[in-house]
Design a protein around this motif. Structure first.
Motif, PDB file in Angstrom:
ATOM      1  N   PRO A 189       0.827  -1.212   0.000  1.00 26.74           N
ATOM      2  CA  PRO A 189       0.000   0.000   0.000  1.00 26.74           C
ATOM      3  C   PRO A 189       0.857   1.256   0.000  1.00 26.74           C
ATOM      4  O   PRO A 189       1.966   1.277   0.542  1.00 26.74           O
ATOM      5  CB  PRO A 189      -0.803  -0.132   1.303  1.00 26.74           C
ATOM      6  N   TYR A 190       0.334   2.318  -0.585  1.00 26.35           N
ATOM      7  CA  TYR A 190       1.113   3.538  -0.814  1.00 26.35           C
ATOM      8  C   TYR A 190       1.688   4.132   0.465  1.00 26.35           C
ATOM      9  O   TYR A 190       2.718   4.808   0.435  1.00 26.35           O
ATOM     10  CB  TYR A 190       0.225   4.594  -1.502  1.00 26.35           C
ATOM     11  N   GLY A 196       2.769   8.694   9.845  1.00 24.67           N
ATOM     12  CA  GLY A 196       1.370   8.886   9.447  1.00 24.67           C
ATOM     13  C   GLY A 196       1.120  10.117   8.607  1.00 24.67           C
ATOM     14  O   GLY A 196       0.032  10.280   8.053  1.00 24.67           O
ATOM     15  N   ASN A 197       2.105  10.996   8.485  1.00 25.63           N
ATOM     16  CA  ASN A 197       1.945  12.210   7.675  1.00 25.63           C
ATOM     17  C   ASN A 197       2.313  11.877   6.234  1.00 25.63           C
ATOM     18  O   ASN A 197       3.412  12.148   5.766  1.00 25.63           O
ATOM     19  CB  ASN A 197       2.837  13.322   8.226  1.00 25.63           C
ATOM     20  N   THR A 198       1.376  11.281   5.524  1.00 24.74           N
ATOM     21  CA  THR A 198       1.679  10.785   4.188  1.00 24.74           C
ATOM     22  C   THR A 198       1.980  11.894   3.196  1.00 24.74           C
ATOM     23  O   THR A 198       2.653  11.669   2.186  1.00 24.74           O
ATOM     24  CB  THR A 198       0.518   9.933   3.656  1.00 24.74           C
ATOM     25  N   SER A 199       1.506  13.102   3.449  1.00 23.11           N
ATOM     26  CA  SER A 199       1.796  14.199   2.515  1.00 23.11           C
ATOM     27  C   SER A 199       3.292  14.498   2.482  1.00 23.11           C
ATOM     28  O   SER A 199       3.809  14.988   1.476  1.00 23.11           O
ATOM     29  CB  SER A 199       1.020  15.451   2.922  1.00 23.11           C
ATOM     30  N   LEU A 200       3.984  14.178   3.566  1.00 20.99           N
ATOM     31  CA  LEU A 200       5.425  14.410   3.618  1.00 20.99           C
ATOM     32  C   LEU A 200       6.214  13.162   3.269  1.00 20.99           C
ATOM     33  O   LEU A 200       7.232  13.231   2.582  1.00 20.99           O
ATOM     34  CB  LEU A 200       5.833  14.892   5.015  1.00 20.99           C
ATOM     35  N   THR A 201       5.708  12.017   3.731  1.00 15.82           N
ATOM     36  CA  THR A 201       6.545  10.812   3.702  1.00 15.82           C
ATOM     37  C   THR A 201       6.236   9.864   2.558  1.00 15.82           C
ATOM     38  O   THR A 201       6.934   8.859   2.392  1.00 15.82           O
ATOM     39  CB  THR A 201       6.388  10.045   5.027  1.00 15.82           C
ATOM     40  N   ARG A 202       5.225  10.123   1.760  1.00 16.83           N
ATOM     41  CA  ARG A 202       4.879   9.201   0.671  1.00 16.83           C
ATOM     42  C   ARG A 202       4.804   9.967  -0.649  1.00 16.83           C
ATOM     43  O   ARG A 202       4.305  11.088  -0.706  1.00 16.83           O
ATOM     44  CB  ARG A 202       3.532   8.522   0.938  1.00 16.83           C
ATOM     45  N   PRO A 203       5.244   9.363  -1.746  1.00 18.95           N
ATOM     46  CA  PRO A 203       5.244  10.068  -3.030  1.00 18.95           C
ATOM     47  C   PRO A 203       3.873  10.122  -3.689  1.00 18.95           C
ATOM     48  O   PRO A 203       3.664  10.895  -4.609  1.00 18.95           O
ATOM     49  CB  PRO A 203       6.218   9.232  -3.878  1.00 18.95           C
ATOM     50  N   ARG A 204       2.928   9.301  -3.214  1.00 23.39           N
ATOM     51  CA  ARG A 204       1.577   9.334  -3.765  1.00 23.39           C
ATOM     52  C   ARG A 204       0.595   9.085  -2.635  1.00 23.39           C
ATOM     53  O   ARG A 204       0.976   8.653  -1.546  1.00 23.39           O
ATOM     54  CB  ARG A 204       1.401   8.287  -4.869  1.00 23.39           C
ATOM     55  N   GLN A 205      -0.667   9.340  -2.878  1.00 28.16           N
ATOM     56  CA  GLN A 205      -1.657   9.338  -1.800  1.00 28.16           C
ATOM     57  C   GLN A 205      -2.724   8.259  -1.955  1.00 28.16           C
ATOM     58  O   GLN A 205      -3.737   8.293  -1.262  1.00 28.16           O
ATOM     59  CB  GLN A 205      -2.313  10.712  -1.720  1.00 28.16           C
ATOM     60  N   ASP A 206      -2.498   7.322  -2.833  1.00 28.24           N
ATOM     61  CA  ASP A 206      -3.447   6.212  -2.935  1.00 28.24           C
ATOM     62  C   ASP A 206      -2.792   5.069  -3.702  1.00 28.24           C
ATOM     63  O   ASP A 206      -1.687   5.207  -4.240  1.00 28.24           O
ATOM     64  CB  ASP A 206      -4.744   6.642  -3.637  1.00 28.24           C
ATOM     65  N   GLY A 207      -3.478   3.938  -3.708  1.00 30.55           N
ATOM     66  CA  GLY A 207      -3.038   2.818  -4.513  1.00 30.55           C
ATOM     67  C   GLY A 207      -1.867   2.059  -3.925  1.00 30.55           C
ATOM     68  O   GLY A 207      -1.694   1.954  -2.722  1.00 30.55           O
ATOM     69  N   LYS A 208      -1.039   1.503  -4.819  1.00 27.24           N
ATOM     70  CA  LYS A 208       0.082   0.645  -4.450  1.00 27.24           C
ATOM     71  C   LYS A 208       1.396   1.258  -4.935  1.00 27.24           C
ATOM     72  O   LYS A 208       1.423   2.018  -5.906  1.00 27.24           O
ATOM     73  CB  LYS A 208      -0.080  -0.735  -5.084  1.00 27.24           C
TER      74      LYS A 208
END
Length: 654
Positions: free
Chosen positions: A242-243, A287-299
């Motif tokens: 998961p993303y 948990g702050n996905t806006s900072l730590t993840r390159p996308r916000q949904d999917g895989k």
């Protein structure tokens, strides 16, 4: 002439007196303890020097894998393609593989041989591999075969034609799927924490069994205490998650730009050049996905590679704090230490020091024994006491302080045994756990100039076990051993044996020369016990059969004793000593004189070749006030009360 006869008379009287001290022992021969205890002759494959022979060979396998984690169903599913290299002098009609997830089935041999009350190696019983679309072919154009047989944790794949000797290749592919256990035998599994689930993935893909010159196919089932025996190869694996997950794994991440946001990439770059720990994801950012993840949904698919490795493991979670620092290797190469852990593990006396510990451990072993070969060293907090894989550990998420240092250092030490030196853990746990426990001792003494203590050199703490009627030998297979004995026979007793070799029998320089040579000689190869024995003897220049036989292949004990000290004319003393145990040993004596000075003398082990009593003459112009055997207490001598003369000097410090 009169004086000569008087000396002869005194000498004969003294010999008679000393012999009477222990007549029964003096009439006993110990010659058999110096005989070779096993056939250690060389062959074209393994020499009598303990080195690979001119015709040594080993097979290998390269792996390409793509898997996907389903966090709703807690499953892992994907494909594996194995390229198998047959370097043996024999054609092979089939290939054996390990299916270790099958241990987590209700009817597995491991489940059925677990006591009702359970033990450390208990695990879930509702899992196991689902295998589909098996295809195997020799070369690129060979006919494909889909014939296979699965029995417990083993899989036999048949081929339409043999894999030719001396360089033939086969390709084996299949789809697989399994439910990730919660309790994974304290080696893998899943842990639910406040911010998500930590998936610790090991034994997660079908892997080739070792075919060697000693046993042929090594197909012992995966039961519990016995760990792994694996060949070497290159691994290219992709993990889709998961993303909002972070994935850490064995080897080097290949697609950082696609799965890690730019800000985190910048932090990774700083960490790779920093001797101090740098947060990649801080506790406040979990948990702050806006900072730590390159996308916000999917895989998202994370891609890793590691070469010349015997295995791979990885961890995935959205709950990870992630930090890192630089590791400095002796060659000048720089690699990275990383830690991944949940908020529950955070703290100045807890996992916030994990990367510091990891860095220190890898740097120490690289400097002292052999340079670390992998691009990263990752420590992962999980519900696992401690388990090692190439370049990655799982350690207890609740560990703190000295406990966290100890487990981190121990698991990273396993990169040398059995990851670099590829021993058979399933049969010879002592060549893995024992050797590692030994090097952990010196790493702990070195860390922060002794911030934490090591008790390995306090060998006399273990005399109760060494004299227990329930004790077993080091050579007992781990799956056969009483689980209450496993800590001693796999970890402590072999480590104590190496301590004795280094600090009492051979000395540091001779031992280190031989041990470093053993590691270098057998790096990324498969030594057997005799290879170790032969190599240590040849490089150190010492026949040690008496030691291997008694300490590693028996349950005998050490008991050196001073029977008495007798004046023999002006300036002469005779020290009567005996070997009351079943293992002969050199005798290191510390002699204290009336002026407070001390002197040490060592008698060689050969004094015991004809019997178990010996008289030694000391010539001195001083008065001897006391004599102590093994003054540094290196030996686990089971009776400290007879190590010293006069015996009334014995006190409770022993």
């Amino acid at each position: 002439m009169k004086n000569v006869w008087r000396k002869i008379f005194l000498s004969c009287s003294l010999v008679g007196m000393l012999t009477a001290v222990d007549a029964q022992q003096a009439n006993t021969t110990q010659q058999e303890k110096f005989n070779e205890f096993t056939d250690r002759q060389g062959s074209p494959y393994r020499t009598a020097m303990g080195t690979p022979g001119p015709q040594y060979w080993q097979n290998g396998a390269d792996y390409a894998m793509e898997v996907e984690l389903d966090e709703d169903e807690h499953t892992l599913a994907g494909t594996v393609t194995i390229t198998y290299h047959n370097n043996s002098p024999m054609d092979l009609d089939f290939v054996w593989l390990h299916l270790e997830q099958n241990r987590f089935k209700e009817d597995s041999r491991g489940t059925l041989t677990t006591p009702i009350q359970g033990n450390r190696y208990s695990g879930d019983t509702d899992g196991g591999f689902e295998i589909q679309n098996v295809s195997a072919r020799v070369g690129r154009r060979g006919a494909a075969s889909n014939r296979y047989l699965i029995d417990d944790t083993r899989m036999q794949v048949f081929l339409e034609e043999p894999i030719s000797a001396n360089g033939g290749q086969a390709t084996i592919s299949m789809d697989f799927k399994f439910k990730i256990p919660v309790q994974g035998m304290d080696r893998m599994g899943r842990l639910e924490v406040e911010d998500g689930v930590i998936y610790a993935l090991a034994q997660w893909y079908p892997k080739v069994a070792v075919f060697d010159d000693v046993t042929g196919w090594n197909v012992e089932p995966y039961l519990g205490a016995g760990e792994f025996y694996l060949g070497y190869g290159d691994f290219d694996y992709k993990v889709t998650v998961p993303y909002d997950h972070i994935v850490v794994g064995s080897g080097a991440l290949q697609n950082t730009n696609q799965v890690v946001p730019r800000e985190l990439q910048n932090r990774l770059s700083r960490a790779a050049d920093s001797d101090s720990t740098v947060y990649i994801i801080s506790p406040d950012e979990v948990g702050n996905t806006s900072l730590t993840r390159p996308r916000q949904d999917g895989k998202v698919t994370w891609h890793f590679k590691i070469n010349n490795s015997r295995d791979v493991a990885f961890a995935s979670s959205k709950a990870f704090i992630w930090d890192a620092a630089k590791i400095n290797l002796p060659s000048g190469k720089k690699i990275i230490a990383q830690s991944a852990y949940p908020k529950e593990s955070d703290g100045e006396d807890a996992w916030s020091r994990s990367t510091e510990y990891s860095k220190a451990s890898i740097e120490h072993y690289s400097e002292k024994w052999y340079e670390y070969p992998y691009p990263a060293a990752v420590n992962v907090a999980a519900d696992i006491g401690g388990m090692e894989y190439p370049g990655l550990n799982f350690c207890g998420y609740e560990s703190t302080g000295e406990s966290l240092w100890g487990v981190t250092d121990h698991e990273f030490g396993h990169n040398w045994f059995p990851m670099i030196v590829g021993t058979n853990e399933r049969r010879y746990a002592w060549m893995d756990e024992g050797f590692n426990t030994f090097i952990n001792h010196y790493s702990t003494l070195d860390f922060n100039e002794g911030e934490y203590s090591s008790t390995l050199n306090q060998t006399r703490r273990f005399t109760n076990w060494l004299t227990s009627k329930d004790r077993e030998g080091i050579d007992t297979y781990p799956d056969v051993a009483n689980t209450r004995n496993l800590g001693m026979i796999a970890y402590m007793k072999p480590a104590m044996g190496l301590i004795m070799l280094r600090e009492y029998i051979l000395g540091e320089e001779r031992f280190d020369n031989a041990f470093k040579s053993y590691i270098k000689t057998w790096a990324f190869k498969h030594p057997q016990p005799n290879d170790f024995f032969n190599h240590m003897e040849n490089v150190a220049g010492e026949n040690l059969s008496w030691f291997w036989n008694g300490w590693f292949y028996g349950t005998e004990n050490i008991d050196l004793a001073i029977n008495g000290v007798y004046p023999y004319g002006p300036g002469n003393y005779v020290v009567a000593i005996s070997n009351r145990g079943d293992i002969p040993m050199p005798v290191l004596m510390e002699i204290t004189f009336d002026d407070g000075s001390k002197e040490r003398k060592t008698l060689p082990v050969e004094i015991w070749q004809r019997g178990d009593s010996w008289n030694h003459m000391i010539q001195t112009d001083k008065k001897i006030t006391s004599i102590q055997i093994d003054p540094d207490r290196v030996l686990p001598d089971i009776n400290s009360s007879n190590d010293r003369w006069p015996s009334d000097l014995y006190n409770n410090e022993d």
